[in-house]
Each structure stands twice: as structure tokens, then as C-alpha cells.
Design a protein around this motif. Structure first.
Motif, PDB file in Angstrom:
ATOM      1  N   ASN A   1       0.119  65.567 115.989  1.00  0.00           N
ATOM      2  CA  ASN A   1      -1.221  65.088 116.298  1.00  0.00           C
ATOM      3  C   ASN A   1      -1.308  64.869 117.799  1.00  0.00           C
ATOM      4  N   ASN A   2      -2.525  64.683 118.282  1.00  0.00           N
ATOM      5  CA  ASN A   2      -2.762  64.571 119.710  1.00  0.00           C
ATOM      6  C   ASN A   2      -2.878  63.103 120.110  1.00  0.00           C
ATOM      7  N   PRO A   3      -1.956  62.580 120.919  1.00  0.00           N
ATOM      8  CA  PRO A   3      -2.018  61.171 121.311  1.00  0.00           C
ATOM      9  C   PRO A   3      -3.290  60.801 122.053  1.00  0.00           C
ATOM     10  N   LEU A   4      -3.963  61.792 122.637  1.00  0.00           N
ATOM     11  CA  LEU A   4      -5.169  61.516 123.403  1.00  0.00           C
ATOM     12  C   LEU A   4      -6.414  61.393 122.532  1.00  0.00           C
ATOM     13  N   THR A   5      -6.328  61.838 121.283  1.00  0.00           N
ATOM     14  CA  THR A   5      -7.533  61.849 120.441  1.00  0.00           C
ATOM     15  C   THR A   5      -7.415  60.996 119.188  1.00  0.00           C
ATOM     16  N   VAL A   6      -6.204  60.624 118.776  1.00  0.00           N
ATOM     17  CA  VAL A   6      -6.076  59.795 117.573  1.00  0.00           C
ATOM     18  C   VAL A   6      -6.481  58.361 117.901  1.00  0.00           C
ATOM     19  N   ASP A   7      -6.725  57.570 116.859  1.00  0.00           N
ATOM     20  CA  ASP A   7      -6.923  56.142 117.055  1.00  0.00           C
ATOM     21  C   ASP A   7      -5.681  55.561 117.734  1.00  0.00           C
ATOM     22  N   PRO A   8      -5.850  54.727 118.759  1.00  0.00           N
ATOM     23  CA  PRO A   8      -4.676  54.207 119.470  1.00  0.00           C
ATOM     24  C   PRO A   8      -3.620  53.573 118.575  1.00  0.00           C
ATOM     25  N   MET A   9      -4.040  52.922 117.493  1.00  0.00           N
ATOM     26  CA  MET A   9      -3.072  52.281 116.616  1.00  0.00           C
ATOM     27  C   MET A   9      -2.278  53.300 115.797  1.00  0.00           C
ATOM     28  N   ALA A  10      -2.740  54.560 115.762  1.00  0.00           N
ATOM     29  CA  ALA A  10      -2.051  55.602 114.996  1.00  0.00           C
ATOM     30  C   ALA A  10      -1.051  56.376 115.845  1.00  0.00           C
ATOM     31  N   ILE A  11      -0.963  56.082 117.119  1.00  0.00           N
ATOM     32  CA  ILE A  11      -0.050  56.826 117.998  1.00  0.00           C
ATOM     33  C   ILE A  11       1.389  56.742 117.505  1.00  0.00           C
ATOM     34  N   LYS A  12       1.801  55.572 117.030  1.00  0.00           N
ATOM     35  CA  LYS A  12       3.192  55.395 116.594  1.00  0.00           C
ATOM     36  C   LYS A  12       3.544  56.249 115.383  1.00  0.00           C
ATOM     37  N   ASP A  13       2.544  56.766 114.674  1.00  0.00           N
ATOM     38  CA  ASP A  13       2.786  57.571 113.477  1.00  0.00           C
ATOM     39  C   ASP A  13       2.893  59.061 113.781  1.00  0.00           C
ATOM     40  N   ILE A  14       2.667  59.455 115.027  1.00  0.00           N
ATOM     41  CA  ILE A  14       2.767  60.865 115.406  1.00  0.00           C
ATOM     42  C   ILE A  14       4.228  61.303 115.352  1.00  0.00           C
ATOM     43  N   ARG A  15       4.475  62.479 114.802  1.00  0.00           N
ATOM     44  CA  ARG A  15       5.837  62.981 114.650  1.00  0.00           C
ATOM     45  C   ARG A  15       6.096  64.164 115.576  1.00  0.00           C
ATOM     46  N   VAL A  16       7.336  64.263 116.018  1.00  0.00           N
ATOM     47  CA  VAL A  16       7.779  65.434 116.774  1.00  0.00           C
ATOM     48  C   VAL A  16       8.082  66.554 115.787  1.00  0.00           C
ATOM     49  N   ILE A  17       7.438  67.694 115.968  1.00  0.00           N
ATOM     50  CA  ILE A  17       7.645  68.866 115.107  1.00  0.00           C
ATOM     51  C   ILE A  17       8.715  69.784 115.681  1.00  0.00           C
ATOM     52  N   GLN A  18       8.625  70.032 116.980  1.00  0.00           N
ATOM     53  CA  GLN A  18       9.599  70.894 117.649  1.00  0.00           C
ATOM     54  C   GLN A  18       9.826  70.397 119.066  1.00  0.00           C
ATOM     55  N   THR A  19      11.046  70.591 119.538  1.00  0.00           N
ATOM     56  CA  THR A  19      11.361  70.352 120.949  1.00  0.00           C
ATOM     57  C   THR A  19      11.993  71.616 121.498  1.00  0.00           C
ATOM     58  N   LEU A  20      11.524  72.042 122.668  1.00  0.00           N
ATOM     59  CA  LEU A  20      12.011  73.278 123.278  1.00  0.00           C
ATOM     60  C   LEU A  20      12.545  72.989 124.672  1.00  0.00           C
ATOM     61  N   LYS A  21      13.720  73.511 124.957  1.00  0.00           N
ATOM     62  CA  LYS A  21      14.307  73.427 126.292  1.00  0.00           C
ATOM     63  C   LYS A  21      14.319  74.814 126.900  1.00  0.00           C
ATOM     64  N   GLU A  22      13.546  74.975 127.968  1.00  0.00           N
ATOM     65  CA  GLU A  22      13.422  76.264 128.646  1.00  0.00           C
ATOM     66  C   GLU A  22      13.080  77.373 127.654  1.00  0.00           C
ATOM     67  N   GLY A  23      12.120  77.061 126.788  1.00  0.00           N
ATOM     68  CA  GLY A  23      11.581  78.038 125.855  1.00  0.00           C
ATOM     69  C   GLY A  23      12.359  78.209 124.572  1.00  0.00           C
ATOM     70  N   GLN A  24      13.542  77.602 124.459  1.00  0.00           N
ATOM     71  CA  GLN A  24      14.373  77.734 123.267  1.00  0.00           C
ATOM     72  C   GLN A  24      14.226  76.493 122.384  1.00  0.00           C
ATOM     73  N   ILE A  25      14.064  76.688 121.098  1.00  0.00           N
ATOM     74  CA  ILE A  25      13.924  75.570 120.172  1.00  0.00           C
ATOM     75  C   ILE A  25      15.275  74.876 120.030  1.00  0.00           C
ATOM     76  N   ILE A  26      15.316  73.578 120.366  1.00  0.00           N
ATOM     77  CA  ILE A  26      16.557  72.817 120.221  1.00  0.00           C
ATOM     78  C   ILE A  26      16.438  71.750 119.135  1.00  0.00           C
ATOM     79  N   TYR A  27      15.212  71.504 118.680  1.00  0.00           N
ATOM     80  CA  TYR A  27      15.018  70.610 117.531  1.00  0.00           C
ATOM     81  C   TYR A  27      13.837  71.115 116.727  1.00  0.00           C
ATOM     82  N   GLN A  28      14.023  71.161 115.412  1.00  0.00           N
ATOM     83  CA  GLN A  28      12.967  71.535 114.476  1.00  0.00           C
ATOM     84  C   GLN A  28      12.930  70.468 113.394  1.00  0.00           C
ATOM     85  N   ALA A  29      11.780  69.823 113.216  1.00  0.00           N
ATOM     86  CA  ALA A  29      11.667  68.796 112.178  1.00  0.00           C
ATOM     87  C   ALA A  29      11.921  69.426 110.814  1.00  0.00           C
ATOM     88  N   PRO A  30      12.550  68.690 109.901  1.00  0.00           N
ATOM     89  CA  PRO A  30      12.782  69.223 108.554  1.00  0.00           C
ATOM     90  C   PRO A  30      11.467  69.610 107.893  1.00  0.00           C
TER      91      PRO A  30
END
Length: 583
Positions: free
Chosen positions: A554-583
Motif C-alpha cells: 500500500n502507499n504510505p502517502l495515501t492510506v489513513d495515517p493510522m494504517a501505515i503500520k499495517d503496510i507490508r513489504v512485498i519485495q526488496t531489491l538491491k541494485e535491481g536484484q530481488i533479495i527478499y520476497q514476501a511469502p
């Protein structure tokens, strides 16, 4: 056959029939080698979601192109497709998710992440089970049983928070002795500035009734005796902290890989090791040389170990990544922690000292003369410096040291960061501006430790902890941090705390110091990149910068401020390579 959502399907079809198109839910094929693509063509293009650039000149975009680990282009989808899409370009449809720069850690203790996998997590709820002494003992017993820790072997735990213990019933040596008569047990305080040891652990570390309390240290004694009984903190804790059992080469590699996954899971691709002794620095470099690193690590040697470090790592080699590790500067600690009542203030604690001291203001780790000379040494090396300061007296000490070491040009940019700076006064913020000192705040305290600060320091001072609003309004570009493992690595919860400032009891803590979600994100990305001197390559989505990215659900800039803590990381990429993928 699994049907694709119509919006995603349309996005893929619009991208191009020839290109490889997939969604985040699908496993992508390996990227085509850049050498196999035409000049100017991207290896991968992202589209179909919110792209938050954190670049004021171009705040958002429809598409982003990557080549050779760097951002090739950011802009309108049609333009990106026309100029940068080739037959073998992968097209990733975000499916409405949010793409933004990955998070840059402004302050944590990375080296501890290598070992906490082998320790019991004892944070207070909701982060852990440590709501009272019986809960802590039970968690340690479960941990020892699950790990099959043999008699005589050390049992370790971390995250003990004495500020939330009911009726002030604190963990002590006797509690641990009764539960573990055959094991040495060490339970580290949540501040990472102290520990509680049982009798066998005290013997292991050479601490007893005849151990003198050093200047700047705390040893809580059993009433009526000289026997260490509870917390051992600050300079008294340093010999314990430094006597860590060395890791085997395989443990170094395994611990490094596990630590990097912890950071990547939080969306972080640059981690800080915020107080590095030489042995830890050598561990970090050995693991990197073995190919264990998937994220960047910036280490700051501790001032007490600086001379030893310089013999092995000359300053000419600092500031440059070698296999994803660089030495970023020097760390100087001036005081302790406010929740541990060892931070240095100009007025007394309302609750006395951790050992029952009266009219207790905390204390500096060293004399002002020693602090002055330490900073002068760092300025003479012309390298960045991190200053651990919590109480307002410690911040006064930093400012005085700067006036001594930086004269006659007090405003010259030197990349000085006041780590924590939690109890900065309004006049000190003005001096930060005047002296070009960046505060790195710790807004998670508004949640985790607010009640402790109210009890210890009074409501007015507690409401002004981590004054990010005033700092930004004064023209500063502060960062924000978790201080992990003091608090868990959770960047969305950290952002939530800065935007909302709500305690664990649901009480607003200094609502006038709330910041916007956009400001909070900059404090975790672009401004943190500036702190590490890496703003040219990290912190925003701009052509030429590294493709260090995080995809959120979700987008931290558009969700209700109280819902920011519920946003999940789906993927993390280092220099274009996926280093974390959420289950």
C-alpha cells in the motif's frame, strides 16, 4: 489455468506483446544480460502501480526502467516503453502496489543481528513476551529447552524492558539463579547499555562483590551487600559487551546471511553498524569477503577502539565500499539511555537513579575535556562522526565539544549526526542549525517508552521527545531510526510512530511534533542517504542512482495515517536484484 486480474492483464498487454510481462505474484525469469540488449534498452520496466520517487522535481511516475543495477529512466509509461523497451525487456506489473526507494538505516547495531538468532527475544508486548519477571523466566526456559542448551553453556536473552515491569518488580540475579542453577545466564537490557547476570554468568565475566563501579557506570547491588544483583550498565557493562565469544567462520557467514534477510525483510538495503569494535569490524569484512553480503553495511568504529582500528584500516580506505562494506566515520557515546535512567540531564530524574541514587541527573560517560579531545581527533581525521546523545546535558556536551574542536569555523559542514537527540531543547535545535549538526531521532520511543519518560522526566519533557516537526521547520533534514536490536526492525512502524506519535496506551505524545508521511519517508531514504554521504547514488528514484527499491502492498502517502503500520513489504531489491520476497 489461473486467470489474471483484468487490470493487470491490460497493463501487460499495453506494455508490449513481445516483452516478457509478469506480476509480482509470478516468478520472474532471469534478467537478460545488459550486453545482449540494444543501447538504451532496459533489462526490466516496472509499471502498473504507485511509483513514489521522493524526488521533489518529479514526485511520482508511471514507470521505471532499470539497466545494470541502476535506474535508467523514470517517467510516463508511454515514454519509457518507447525509449527503453526491447524484445527481451521484462515488464513487471505492480498490480496496484507501491514502488519506492528502499530504506536506508540511519542507526542500528547491525553486528548484534548476527547473534540474536541464537538468543531469546524478551521484548515487552506486543514485540515480545516479556511483560513481567515470570514471563521472562518462562521465555528463557522455553528457549533453553528448544535449543537443547547443555548445563554449563550460556543462555542469553535480549530486549529486557524494566520500565514496564508491574509494580516495579525487576529481574534480579536470584530470579535467574533459581530458574537456572546450572547455566550462566545473561539478559541484556532493551537499551543495549546494560545486562542482568546470574551468579554463574558473573563468575564468567569476572564480576563480584569486590568489583568497583567505574566512572560513568552503574552496578546495582543487593540491598545491604556489595554483591551485583540487578542491572550492570554503561561503562560497567563495556567489559561484558566486549567479551563476546568469537564466531566460527561458518557462523559468521550464516549469521551475516540471516542478518541481511532481517534487514531486507524490513525493506532496508543499507544497514548501519553504529558502534563498531575492531573485532566486529574484522568479522564484518571476513563475511563480506566470503560473499555473504546481499545489502550494504556502513560501520562506524567506536572512539575507544579507534587507534586499534586505524592500524588495520587506515583512514585512506574509509568511505569506499569493498564487497558491500565501508567504514563511514567514528562513533562517540556521551551518555546512556533515558529508559535506563542513565541519560545525562540538566535536571534530576523524578524517580531517582537505577541504583536508588537521589537527585540523580545521570552522568556523562567521560569528562568534558576527554570528549573535547575525542571530537578534535575525529575532526582532524576529516571523517563523519556519530554522537550518541539522549539527555539535554549530553547534547550540551556535544555542542561544547563542537565549539572546542570546530573553532573558528563552527558552521562548516562536517557530517556530524546527533544520534537519538531525544530530549533536545528548542534552543539546542537552533544550535544544530547554526553548527550544521543533523539530529537522527528515535520516534519509536513515543510508543514503546512514553510512559517511562513521563514517569522519569515529567509530562512536559516527555511530550517533546524526538521533536522532528520543530527540527524540520528549522530547516534541518533529520533522519529517523530503530536502534535495532533495541527496537525491532520495522520501518513501517517507525514511520507510523513519527506520523502519529501514539503511545502503547493509546495516548498522543507531543502531537504538535507530528510530521507528514512524505517527510517521514524522506527521513528514512533521501535524508538518511545524506547522512551516509551517499545522496548521489541512493535515497530517491532518479536516473543514474542505484536500483535499490522496495515494493509495498500500500502507499504510505495515501492510506489513513493510522494504517501505515499495517503496510507490508512485498519485495526488496538491491541494485535491481530481488533479495527478499514476501511469502
Amino acid at each position: 489455468m489461473r486467470l489474471m486480474h483484468p487490470r493487470v492483464l491490460i497493463g501487460c498487454l499495453a506494455a508490449a506483446a513481445l516483452a516478457g510481462c509478469h506480476t509480482l505474484a509470478q516468478q520472474p525469469a532471469p534478467l537478460a544480460a545488459a550486453s545482449a540488449l540494444p543501447s538504451g534498452a532496459a533489462q526490466v520496466i516496472y509499471l502498473g502501480g504507485d511509483i513514489v520517487t521522493l524526488n521533489d522535481a518529479q514526485p511520482s511516475a508511471q514507470a521505471l526502467a532499470i539497466r545494470d543495477g541502476k535506474i535508467l529512466a523514470v517517467g510516463p509509461q508511454a515514454e519509457i516503453e518507447k525509449n527503453h523497451q526491447a524484445a527481451h525487456t521484462q515488464v513487471v506489473n505492480l498490480g496496484g502496489k507501491t514502488l519506492m526507494p528502499s530504506f536506508i538505516d540511519a542507526h542500528s547495531h547491525y553486528i548484534n543481528a548476527l547473534s540474536v538468532a541464537h538468543q531469546a527475544k524478551l521484548y515487552a508486548p506486543p514485540a515480545g513476551p516479556g511483560q513481567d519477571v515470570p514471563s521472562i523466566i518462562a521465555a528463557l526456559q522455553r528457549f533453553a529447552l528448544e535449543r537443547k542448551i547443555a548445563p554449563g553453556e550460556m543462555i542469553m536473552g535480549y530486549g529486557y524492558d524494566d520500565t514496564v515491569m508491574p509494580q516495579g518488580r525487576l529481574l534480579n540475579r536470584d530470579d535467574l539463579d533459581r530458574a537456572f542453577p546450572n547455566h550462566p545466564v545473561r539478559v541484556d537490557h532493551v537499551s543495549m547499555h546494560g545486562t542482568v547476570l546470574n551468579t554463574l554468568a558473573q563468575k564468567f565475566y569476572g564480576i563480584g562483590a569486590d568489583t568497583q563501579t567505574p566512572d560513568g557506570g552503574i552496578i546495582v547491588r543487593k540491598p545491604g551487600t556489595n554483591e551485583p544483583y540487578g542491572l550492570i550498565m554503561e561503562t560497567a557493562f563495556l567489559p561484558i559487551f566486549e567479551k563476546a565469544a568469537p564466531l566460527t567462520p561458518q557462523q559468521e557467514i550464516e549469521g551475516t546471511k540471516a542478518a541481511h534477510q532481517m534487514y531486507a525483510q524490513a525493506g532496508i538495503t543499507t544497514a548501519q553498524e553504529g558502534a563498531t569494535h575492531l573485532s566486529a569490524l574484522q568479522t564484518i569484512y571476513r563475511a563480506a569477503a566470503a560473499g555473504a553480503n546481499s545489502i550494504d553495511v556502513v560501520a562506524y568504529p567506536f572512539i575507544t577502539d579507534l587507534q586499534n582500528t586505524l592500524t588495520q584500516f587506515p583512514v585512506a580506505s574509509w568511505g569506499q565500499y569493498q564487497q558491500r562494506v565501508k567504514i563511514g566515520g567514528v562513533k562517540i557515546t556521551i551518555d546512556g539511555s533515558p529508559q535506563g535512567r542513565t541519560a545525562a540531564f540538566t535536571t534530576p530524574y523524578l524517580t531517582g537513579g537505577p541504583g536508588g541514587e537521589k537527585d540523580w541527573k545521570g552522568q556523562l560517560i567521560a569528562s568534558q575535556a576527554v570528549i573535547n579531545q575525542a571530537l578534535k581527533q575525529v575532526y582532524d581525521l576529516n571523517v563523519p562522526v556519530l554522537f550518541h546523545v539522549n539527555g539535554d546535558a549530553a547534547i550540551d556536551s556535544l555542542l561544547a565539544a563542537h565549539e572546542f574542536a570546530a573553532a573558528p569555523d563552527l558552521g562548516k559542514p562536517r557530517n556530524v549526526t546527533a544520534i537519538h537527540a531525544q530530549f533536545a531543547r528548542k534552543d539546542q535545535i537552533r544550535q544544530f542549525v547554526q553548527y550544521n549538526i543533523r539530529p537522527s531521532f528515535y520516534t519509536l520511543h513515543t510508543y514503546y517508552f512514553a510512559q517511562a519518560h513521563i514517569n522519569n522526566r515529567g509530562k512536559a519533557q516527555a511530550m517533546y521527545i524526538s521533536p522532528m516537526r520543530d527540527a524540520i521547520d528549522a530547516g534541518l533534514r533529520p533522519t529517523n531510526h530503530t536502534d535495532a536490536v533495541v527496537a525491532p526492525l520495522d520501518q513501517m512502524f517507525m514511520l507510523w510512530s513519527a506520523v502519529n506519535r501514539i503511545s502503547r496506551d493509546g495516548v498522543p505524545i507531543g502531537p504538535d511534533q507530528r510530521i507528514t508521511a512524505l517527510e517521514g519517508l524522506k527521513a528514512m531514504t533521501l535524508w538518511a542517504a545524506e547522512q551516509h554521504g551517499e545522496q548521489a547514488t541512493k535515497g530517491s528514484l532518479e536516473p543514474g542512482k542505484l536500483a535499490d527499491l522496495v515494493i509495498l502492498d500500500n502507499n504510505p502517502l495515501t492510506v489513513d495515517p493510522m494504517a501505515i503500520k499495517d503496510i507490508r513489504v512485498i519485495q526488496t531489491l538491491k541494485e535491481g536484484q530481488i533479495i527478499y520476497q514476501a511469502p
